[in-house]
Design a protein around this motif. Sequence first.
Motif: not given
Length: 414
Positions: A163-166, A168, A183-185, A187, A211, A247-248
């Motif tokens: 973490y953090p990662c993405i 999708k 798409t979201t981050r 944590d 990420l 952010d994305y």
Amino acid sequence: MTVTRLAPRPATRGAALPRLIVLHPNDGSLTIARVLARRGVAVHLLTSPAFAHALRSRCVTGTVLPDPAVAPERWTSELRRLADDGGGVLLSASDAATTYLSEHRAAIPAALRSFESADGAHLGLMDKHRLYELAAEAGVRTPWMHLVSTRDELDAVRGALTYPCILKATLGHLAREKAGFGTTRLDSEAELEEKVGILLGLGLDVVLTELVPGPETALEGSVLVRTASGEVALRYGRRKIRQWPVDYGVGSMLESFDVPEAHAHHLRLLEHTGFVGIASCEMKRHAVTGELHLIEINVRIPGNFGLSQACGADGPWRLYASLVGLPLDAQPRPVPGRKVWLPEEDLRTVRFRLQNGLTTVPEVLATFRGVRDAGVLSVRDPLPGLTWAAELATRRPRRLVREALARSSRPWRR
């Protein structure tokens, strides 16, 4: 109900120039229509209700249709009617329209030429998991990735995640429609459980990816049009100034930018898959290693395609000519620093940034230097922009009324 509005056809339309039919048009499609109308091309839009204000343009004719995923037979019937009424060529401006064209190409009259075909090249690049597999085959660097389709598969990859990662969805447009995000981050483990649970619960496959460290200014975009003969009919680069969500998200203000390395990686992948058509590739430069990593590819007209005209690359004509099969001279060199502005999304991100102390009014105003295209807004073709602005002004009051009516219909509770 289908609504049709007929606008005057361009008086200079030449017999040798087929009509252009755009499926699910966006801001970039309006720029295409405005440029091509001046060159004598008739443009017809098959639009969603949300973008119906585009039919106020003096440069187009058009029809409002439901989503092709919901009513594909309506789309096929309308395209057959257009084929009988002079034919033309087809361009997609949404993921839903691209999916429809790819899956129903055999049912669409051959008189309506399109880049999309039954070979699966478009669908393969749209699927995030398959895209990364194809990139690995082509030698294009990607972040690490894990495909998750079930709870058991999620449990199996937990130990490999950092973490953090993405997160999708493999098909982002379906996730945005059903869940409100694509798409979201992530944590934490708690966010993993929540977000992945939502998407899996909707029957959507997801990928968990690295990420890539670095700010959003490290994102580099390459837009290419590759013809059936393997030639590149259009090539220009861009980078984001702002995007929404912050952010994305989708670029709301972008500028032309030289991206030779991104172009090379992008073209290698298109050649590997045999892709023909327009593709917009986003890559990110790693803050530590400096290496470019593939993020995603969109295989449709980008909403910011007006940048291809703003930077001097003559994008609308070159895209149209490559589909029709017209000869093209050498492409003009794109001018760096030219900008496109998409007001609807940018108003959201500017408001968010100002409210959260991420920018100032003078900083925002300074970014408008170099804007040459403003999407729906055009002095020469004002009605789409005026209609959009009127809709925007009444959208919030309508939403408040709907919420009040919904509350009044609920049973009263103490």
